[in-house]
Design a protein around this motif. Structure first.
Motif, short mmCIF file in Angstrom:
data_model
loop_
_atom_site.label_atom_id
_atom_site.label_comp_id
_atom_site.label_asym_id
_atom_site.label_seq_id
_atom_site.Cartn_x
_atom_site.Cartn_y
_atom_site.Cartn_z
N GLN A 74 24.96 29.03 117.89
CA GLN A 74 25.55 29.23 119.21
C GLN A 74 27.01 29.67 119.15
O GLN A 74 27.54 30.20 120.13
N ASN B 297 28.25 33.17 120.46
CA ASN B 297 27.93 33.65 121.81
C ASN B 297 29.11 34.34 122.50
O ASN B 297 28.93 35.34 123.20
N ASP C 144 31.03 28.82 121.84
CA ASP C 144 29.79 28.95 122.61
C ASP C 144 30.18 29.15 124.07
O ASP C 144 31.32 28.83 124.47
N VAL D 121 32.59 24.50 118.83
CA VAL D 121 31.60 24.73 117.79
C VAL D 121 31.96 23.86 116.58
O VAL D 121 33.14 23.54 116.36
#
Length: 458
Positions: A368, A371, A396, A406
Motif C-alpha cells: 500500500q 499508492n 498510503d 507506512v
C-alpha cells in the motif's frame, strides 16, 4: 529379498510395471506376460538408523557460518549469505523460467572454488545439459559431473563414488527408487521416498552435503506434490516471471537459515544475470533537472531491503462510453480504487480518460505504501507537468483522501537519501520523534489535495 511383479514383452523384452494390451516398443498385441523378480536389498544409507549420542544444545556446533558462497550476489542474499553445507533446498518455477540455467551457473561458480558438484537430470540428456552450459558459461569447470538418470539409487551410488560437496536433482518428480516400485515416478510415494533419501545425504554428520532439488510447478503456479515436501526441506525457492519480460524474481517462501528475501535477476542470452543494485534498475536515469510527465518515484520493501521504484502512467482521451483502465503491474481493482479516490478527493475528473499504469523494469506492486506515488503519477500525466526526479512519495492514501503511514519509513528514506534524493512526501505525524535526516527535506502532509497543491504550487 523383496519381490515385485513386472510385465515383460515376449517379443522384444520390454518391461512395464503394469499390463498393457499393446507393447509400446514393438507394437505387438497381447505379448506382455506377468513375471516376478527379486529386488536387491535397498541401500542401507536410506534405511539404517544408527544410535546417536544425545548432546546439550549449547554444545552443538551451528552450521550457519559453514556456507558455500557462490558469488552470485542476489542468490547468496536470498539464501542468507550462501548455501549451508548440510542443507536441502527445493527450487520451483514455471517451464522456461530459468531453473536449470541458474543451477548450472551456481554449479560452475562453486566448482571454481574447489567444490565438487553432481548434476543429475531425469529430464534432459547429457548433451542437452552440455549445450546449455556451452551457451551460458565462459568455461566449464572440471569439478562438475553430469548424470542422466531416473533411478535415484544409481545417483546415490555416484555420490559415494565422486564424493561431491553439492548434489543437484532435476527434477524430483522424474526419479524413482526400487524400494518404492511399482509406484510411478512423480507419485507421492516415490517423491517422498526420494526426498527422504536425499535428506540423509545432506544431513550426514560425517560428510555433510548441500542438496538442491528442482520441483515441478502445477498450472496454479504452486509446487507440485505433497505439502510434506515443503516441510521436509530447509529452503523453498520460487522463480517468478512473466513470459514476455526479462525480469526474474527469486523468492524464498521458507528459509531455516535466513530471512524471507527476494532476489532480482535478468534473463539474457548468456544466462541469468544478478541485478546487484535494484534501485538503479527499477527507475529511469535522467539528467539533473530533466522532468517527464507521468512519472513518480517511491520506495517499496522487498524482504529486508528497500528499493526505489518508478511508477509510470499514461492518461489519454477516451472516445468510448467505458474508458480503459490497465494496470500492467498493479491489480485492476486497486487501480480503480485509486482513480476513484483521485476523482473524489483530488478534484480531478477521469470519467472520460483512459488510464494505464506500469512500473519501470516490470516489478509487481504488492504493498500500500506506493499508492500516493501511483496517484501523483496520474496527476502528472493529466496535468502534463513532470515531477522533479529528486522527489519521492511514500504514503498510503485512504478512501477519505487522507495520507496514511507506512511501515519501515525510516529505512525507506535512508535508501532515497543514499541515492541523492532531495525531497520526500509522507503522511502527517509519521515520526514519533524528530527525524535525523539532514540531507533530505521531509514534507509531512495530511491529505492528497495538500500534496497536489504543494507539488504544483496551486
Amino acid at each position: 529379498m523383496k519381490k515385485k511383479t513386472l510385465y515383460r514383452c515376449s517379443n522384444c523384452g520390454f518391461e512395464s510395471i503394469k499390463w498393457l494390451g499393446k507393447c509400446p516398443t514393438c507394437s505387438s498385441w497381447n505379448t506382455l506376460e506377468e513375471i516376478t523378480v527379486e529386488l536387491k536389498n535397498t541401500d542401507s544409507r536410506t534405511r539404517q538408523t544408527s544410535k546417536k549420542s544425545i548432546k546439550k544444545l549449547y554444545e552443538v556446533v551451528s552450521s550457519k557460518s559453514n556456507r558455500i558462497v557462490t558469488g552470485i550476489n542476489e542468490f547468496d542474499r536470498v539464501m542468507g549469505g550462501g548455501i549451508v553445507k548440510d542443507s536441502i533446498s527445493i527450487i520451483t518455477a514455471r517451464p522456461g523460467a530459468g531453473k536449470s540455467t541458474l543451477l548450472l551457473q551456481i554449479s560452475n561458480c562453486i566448482a571454481k572454488e574447489g567444490y565438487k558438484v553432481i548434476y543429475a537430470s531425469g529430464e534432459e540428456s547429457d548433451s542437452q545439459i552440455k549445450n546449455r552450459a556451452d551457451r551460458i558459461l565462459d568455461k566449464i569447470h572440471e569439478n562438475i559431473w553430469v548424470l542422466q538418470e531416473n533411478n535415484l539409487d544409481n545417483v546415490l551410488d555416484a555420490v559415494e563414488e565422486i564424493d561431491p560437496d553439492m548434489v543437484i536433482i532435476d527434477s524430483i518428480q522424474t526419479f524413482t527408487m526400487e524400494a518404492s516400485l511399482p509406484a510411478r515416478a512423480g507419485s507421492p510415494t516415490q517423491t517422498m521416498e526420494c526426498a527422504n533419501a536425499l535428506l540423509h545425504v545432506a544431513k550426514n554428520e560425517k560428510r555433510p552435503r548441500a542438496v538442491i532439488i528442482v520441483g515441478q510447478m502445477t498450472k496454479n503456479d504452486e509446487l507440485a506434490g505433497l505439502r510434506a515436501l515443503e516441510h521436509l526441506v530447509d529452503t523453498v525457492l520460487i522463480i517468478e516471471d512473466d513470459n514476455d519480460e526479462e525480469l526474474r524474481v527469486l523468492v524464498s517462501s521458507k528459509n531455516r537459515f535466513g530471512g524471507i528475501e527476494n532476489g532480482f535477476f535478468q534473463m539474457r542470452e548468456e544466462g541469468i544475470v544478478s541485478i546487484d543494485n535494484p534501485s538503479e534498475f527499477f527507475m529511469t536515469k535522467r539528467e539533473e533537472g530533466e522532468v517527464i510527465s507521468g512519472s513518480a518515484l517511491t520506495v517499496i520493501k522487498e524482504g529486508t531491503r528497500c528499493i526505489i521504484t518508478e511508477i509510470e502512467s499514461l492518461v489519454s482521451k477516451s472516445f468510448t462510453p467505458y474508458p480503459t483502465r490497465i494496470g500492467e503491474t498493479l491489480g485492476k481493482d486497486k487501480l480503480n480504487t485509486l482513480i476513484s479516490i483521485l476523482e473524489q478527493r483530488g478534484n480531478i475528473n477521469l470519467y472520460d480518460k483512459n488510464v494505464i499504469i506500469k512500473t519501470t523494469g516490470g516489478i509487481k506492486i504488492r504493498e500500500q505504501g506506493i499508492n500516493l506515488a501511483v496517484i501523483m503519477s496520474i496527476v502528472s500525466s493529466v496535468k502534463q507537468q513532470g515531477i522533479e526526479s529528486n522527489i519521492a512519495f511514500i504514503a498510503d492514501v485512504g478512501l477519505t483522501g487522507e495520507l496514511k503511514k507506512v511501515p519501515s519509513l525510516e529505512s525507506r528514506i535512508k535508501e532515497i537519501e543514499r541515492m541523492g534524493f532531495k525531497k520526500v512526501y509522507v503522511a502527517y505525524d509519521s515520526f514519533t520523534k524528530t527525524n535525523n535526516f539532514k540531507k533530505i527535506q521531509i514534507f509531512e502532509l495530511k491529505t492528497l489535495i495538500d500534496v497536489i497543491k504543494h507539488v504544483y504550487n496551486c
